[in-house]
Design a protein around this motif. Structure first.
Motif, PDB file in Angstrom:
ATOM      1  N   MET A 242       9.335  -0.333   8.570  1.00 12.58           N
ATOM      2  CA  MET A 242       7.833  -0.027   8.422  1.00 12.58           C
ATOM      3  C   MET A 242       7.960   1.369   7.715  1.00 12.58           C
ATOM      4  O   MET A 242       8.515   2.307   8.323  1.00 12.58           O
ATOM      5  N   ALA A 243       7.189   1.396   6.481  1.00 10.70           N
ATOM      6  CA  ALA A 243       7.292   2.745   5.678  1.00 10.70           C
ATOM      7  C   ALA A 243       6.182   3.088   5.195  1.00 10.70           C
ATOM      8  O   ALA A 243       5.135   2.173   4.968  1.00 10.70           O
ATOM      9  N   LEU A 260       4.196  -2.460  -7.364  1.00  8.45           N
ATOM     10  CA  LEU A 260       5.059  -3.118  -6.273  1.00  8.45           C
ATOM     11  C   LEU A 260       4.784  -4.581  -5.645  1.00  8.45           C
ATOM     12  O   LEU A 260       5.569  -5.241  -5.548  1.00  8.45           O
ATOM     13  N   TYR A 261       3.386  -4.522  -5.707  1.00  7.29           N
ATOM     14  CA  TYR A 261       2.926  -6.029  -5.335  1.00  7.29           C
ATOM     15  C   TYR A 261       3.251  -6.980  -6.164  1.00  7.29           C
ATOM     16  O   TYR A 261       3.972  -8.145  -5.822  1.00  7.29           O
ATOM     17  N   GLN A 262       3.166  -6.552  -7.460  1.00  6.66           N
ATOM     18  CA  GLN A 262       3.724  -7.730  -8.669  1.00  6.66           C
ATOM     19  C   GLN A 262       5.118  -7.922  -8.435  1.00  6.66           C
ATOM     20  O   GLN A 262       5.593  -9.081  -8.791  1.00  6.66           O
ATOM     21  N   LYS A 263       5.936  -6.773  -8.042  1.00  6.45           N
ATOM     22  CA  LYS A 263       7.241  -7.307  -7.856  1.00  6.45           C
ATOM     23  C   LYS A 263       7.739  -7.967  -6.578  1.00  6.45           C
ATOM     24  O   LYS A 263       8.890  -8.042  -5.982  1.00  6.45           O
ATOM     25  N   GLY A 264       6.776  -8.045  -5.585  1.00 12.70           N
ATOM     26  CA  GLY A 264       7.124  -8.915  -4.491  1.00 12.70           C
ATOM     27  C   GLY A 264       7.056  -8.245  -3.389  1.00 12.70           C
ATOM     28  O   GLY A 264       7.505  -8.625  -2.205  1.00 12.70           O
ATOM     29  N   TYR A 265       6.742  -6.992  -3.301  1.00 18.05           N
ATOM     30  CA  TYR A 265       7.097  -6.038  -2.096  1.00 18.05           C
ATOM     31  C   TYR A 265       5.574  -6.255  -1.080  1.00 18.05           C
ATOM     32  O   TYR A 265       4.825  -6.343  -1.823  1.00 18.05           O
ATOM     33  N   ASN A 266       5.978  -6.262   0.103  1.00 15.00           N
ATOM     34  CA  ASN A 266       4.842  -6.459   1.306  1.00 15.00           C
ATOM     35  C   ASN A 266       4.067  -5.200   1.129  1.00 15.00           C
ATOM     36  O   ASN A 266       4.361  -4.403   2.055  1.00 15.00           O
ATOM     37  N   ILE A 291       2.034  -5.501   7.416  1.00 13.69           N
ATOM     38  CA  ILE A 291       2.559  -4.875   6.265  1.00 13.69           C
ATOM     39  C   ILE A 291       3.652  -3.858   6.321  1.00 13.69           C
ATOM     40  O   ILE A 291       3.901  -3.367   7.246  1.00 13.69           O
ATOM     41  N   GLN A 292       4.475  -4.042   5.291  1.00 15.41           N
ATOM     42  CA  GLN A 292       5.947  -3.317   5.551  1.00 15.41           C
ATOM     43  C   GLN A 292       5.463  -1.926   4.876  1.00 15.41           C
ATOM     44  O   GLN A 292       6.183  -0.988   5.487  1.00 15.41           O
ATOM     45  N   TYR A 293       4.715  -1.784   3.669  1.00 13.37           N
ATOM     46  CA  TYR A 293       4.685  -0.563   3.103  1.00 13.37           C
ATOM     47  C   TYR A 293       3.469  -0.359   2.648  1.00 13.37           C
ATOM     48  O   TYR A 293       2.505  -0.911   2.303  1.00 13.37           O
ATOM     49  N   LEU A 294       2.871   0.797   3.245  1.00 23.34           N
ATOM     50  CA  LEU A 294       1.790   1.496   3.390  1.00 23.34           C
ATOM     51  C   LEU A 294       1.806   2.512   2.275  1.00 23.34           C
ATOM     52  O   LEU A 294       2.379   3.755   2.347  1.00 23.34           O
ATOM     53  N   ILE A 295       0.822   2.310   0.998  1.00 26.62           N
ATOM     54  CA  ILE A 295       0.940   3.274  -0.240  1.00 26.62           C
ATOM     55  C   ILE A 295      -0.411   4.382   0.201  1.00 26.62           C
ATOM     56  O   ILE A 295      -1.526   3.715  -0.103  1.00 26.62           O
ATOM     57  N   GLY A 303      -2.794  13.770  11.503  1.00 33.33           N
ATOM     58  CA  GLY A 303      -3.523  13.190  12.694  1.00 33.33           C
ATOM     59  C   GLY A 303      -3.376  11.598  13.236  1.00 33.33           C
ATOM     60  O   GLY A 303      -3.500  11.436  14.350  1.00 33.33           O
ATOM     61  N   LEU A 304      -3.017  10.839  12.178  1.00 35.33           N
ATOM     62  CA  LEU A 304      -2.882   9.462  12.549  1.00 35.33           C
ATOM     63  C   LEU A 304      -1.797   9.159  13.171  1.00 35.33           C
ATOM     64  O   LEU A 304      -0.584   9.451  12.916  1.00 35.33           O
ATOM     65  N   ASP A 305      -1.968   8.364  14.485  1.00 35.56           N
ATOM     66  CA  ASP A 305      -0.600   8.192  15.342  1.00 35.56           C
ATOM     67  C   ASP A 305      -0.289   6.661  14.801  1.00 35.56           C
ATOM     68  O   ASP A 305      -0.910   5.659  15.511  1.00 35.56           O
ATOM     69  N   ILE A 306       0.711   6.378  14.105  1.00 35.35           N
ATOM     70  CA  ILE A 306       1.210   5.241  13.915  1.00 35.35           C
ATOM     71  C   ILE A 306       2.681   4.940  14.394  1.00 35.35           C
ATOM     72  O   ILE A 306       3.509   5.776  13.719  1.00 35.35           O
ATOM     73  N   THR A 307       2.810   4.227  15.477  1.00 33.42           N
ATOM     74  CA  THR A 307       4.122   4.201  15.979  1.00 33.42           C
ATOM     75  C   THR A 307       4.742   3.083  15.062  1.00 33.42           C
ATOM     76  O   THR A 307       4.587   2.153  14.610  1.00 33.42           O
ATOM     77  N   GLY A 308       6.352   3.417  15.134  1.00 36.39           N
ATOM     78  CA  GLY A 308       7.198   2.488  14.520  1.00 36.39           C
ATOM     79  C   GLY A 308       7.368   2.685  13.248  1.00 36.39           C
ATOM     80  O   GLY A 308       8.366   2.000  12.458  1.00 36.39           O
ATOM     81  N   VAL A 309       6.981   3.733  12.382  1.00 34.46           N
ATOM     82  CA  VAL A 309       7.179   4.006  10.862  1.00 34.46           C
ATOM     83  C   VAL A 309       8.843   4.581  10.961  1.00 34.46           C
ATOM     84  O   VAL A 309       8.950   5.661  11.671  1.00 34.46           O
TER      85      VAL A 309
END
Length: 369
Positions: A242-243, A260-266, A291-295, A303-309
């Motif tokens: 998760m990135a 990146l989407y065109q290249k097949g990245y999630n 979603i694997q990649y958040l751009i 402030g955002l608490d996103i666990t697992g990154v």
């Protein structure tokens, strides 16, 4: 739970915390809750991820009554994402005390907010612009407000909300309790706080070491032309669980996501130019591991608490060391190991030197094969 009990929390609140497996207060909670419970104004400085939200929510809940039909608590926060996150935390505490909570932020249908405001609301969590909109329309009444929280005050001022915050304060009673929470206590924040507070108590939590031990940092020397190709190489090599990929501007986010989407990245994008409904959908999907990649732009760095990154990629170098720290702080949480990559083109050398000097680390280079 003994320490929480000593902070004057009710048995109902203690059992909610227990059900969430929260057994020990963090330093910011331990130092703030009693002061807030006792009615003091508080200026608190603590880094993101130190438990600031519960430090003000817990005593606010203790001091509000579901039997009084007025807005008793107001939390003003700079971004929609933070407003949503604080609202989610507040909703978890409702079992202890059935308070009516309303989130007010742009992008949400104002009609439904107007309808809810006609009912009995006890706690409002709002962004400055939308809150001021309601105040100017006379659709919200803060005459009986007990506690005002300015959350992420430094970010609020950085985003240019100084006048809005001043206007909001002018709608609140003089005898209110004011709490100011901030990651940094610069002169602008102090000026705003002291001007609007009564004999505030200062709580300062010592900053942790800037370069957190469980975040492995790497430098990738590149050029603007080669940067995207190098990013793809490192994504393929690392294949993160998760990135988050940080870009400087909305346009850079848009372009990178499309490529990146065109290249097949999630991947999916997140920035202030996207509709609120879509932003919420993207955040939910990312948290649910769809979603694997958040751009994103820096909107998600604070402030955002996103666990697992597991990984953070600084596709564009941040403006300063503080921004860099906030970005890489999205990974390596809760004792887990995290990885942070910084892409640097020749024109970024000066900024890189400043960052390395500030964090007291020469970031090791990662050579791409």
């Amino acid at each position: 739970m003994i320490k929480f009990k000593k902070l004057g929390l009710s048995d109902d609140m203690l059992s909610i915390l227990k059900s969430q497996r929260i057994s020990e207060p963090t330093p910011i909670q331990e130092q703030s809750i009693l002061l807030i419970n006792d009615g003091h104004d508080v200026i608190a400085e603590a880094q993101t991820g130190t438990g600031k939200t519960l430090a003000f929510l817990l005593p606010m809940f203790e001091n509000m009554s579901p039997n009084i039909d007025t807005i008793q608590g107001l939390i003003v926060t700079p971004t929609r994402e933070l407003a949503i996150q604080i609202t989610q935390e507040a909703m978890k505490l409702k079992e202890a005390k059935d308070l009516n909570i309303l989130a007010l932020y742009g992008g949400k249908d104002i009609g439904s907010q107007l309808k809810k405001l006609k009912g009995n609301i006890h706690l409002v969590i709002a962004t400055p612009g939308r809150l001021l909109d309601h105040l100017n329309r006379n659709t919200i009444n803060l005459d009986h407000l007990k506690t005002l929280v300015l959350d992420e005050a430094d970010q609020m001022l950085l985003m240019g909300f100084k006048n809005e915050v001043r206007s909001i304060i002018s709608y609140t009673p003089n005898n209110r309790q004011t709490l100011c929470f901030s990651a940094t206590m610069n002169s602008e924040v102090k000026k705003l706080a002291y001007k609007n507070m009564h004999d505030p108590k200062l709580v300062m939590i010592e900053k942790k070491e800037v370069t957190l031990e469980n975040i492995k940092q790497f430098l990738i020397e590149t050029t603007d032309r080669r940067k995207q190709e190098d990013l793809c190489k490192i994504l393929d090599e690392e294949n993160p669980f998760m990135a988050i990929i940080f870009c400087r501007t909305k346009r850079r986010v848009d372009n990178l996501e499309e490529d990146l989407y065109q290249k097949g990245y999630n991947c999916k994008k997140l920035h202030g130019g996207i509709s609120q409904a879509k932003r919420e959908k993207v955040m939910k999907a990312f948290k649910n591991l769809e979603i694997q990649y958040l751009i994103t732009t820096d909107v998600a760095a604070r402030g955002l608490d996103i666990t697992g990154v597991t990984h953070v990629f600084n596709y564009d170098i941040p403006e300063n060391a503080e921004s860099y720290i906030h970005r890489i702080g999205r990974t390596g949480r809760a004792g887990e190991e995290g990885y942070a990559f910084l892409f640097v083109a020749p024109k970024d050398e000066t900024t890189l030197n400043t960052i390395e000097k500030e964090i007291q680390l020469k970031i090791p280079k990662r050579i791409l094969t």
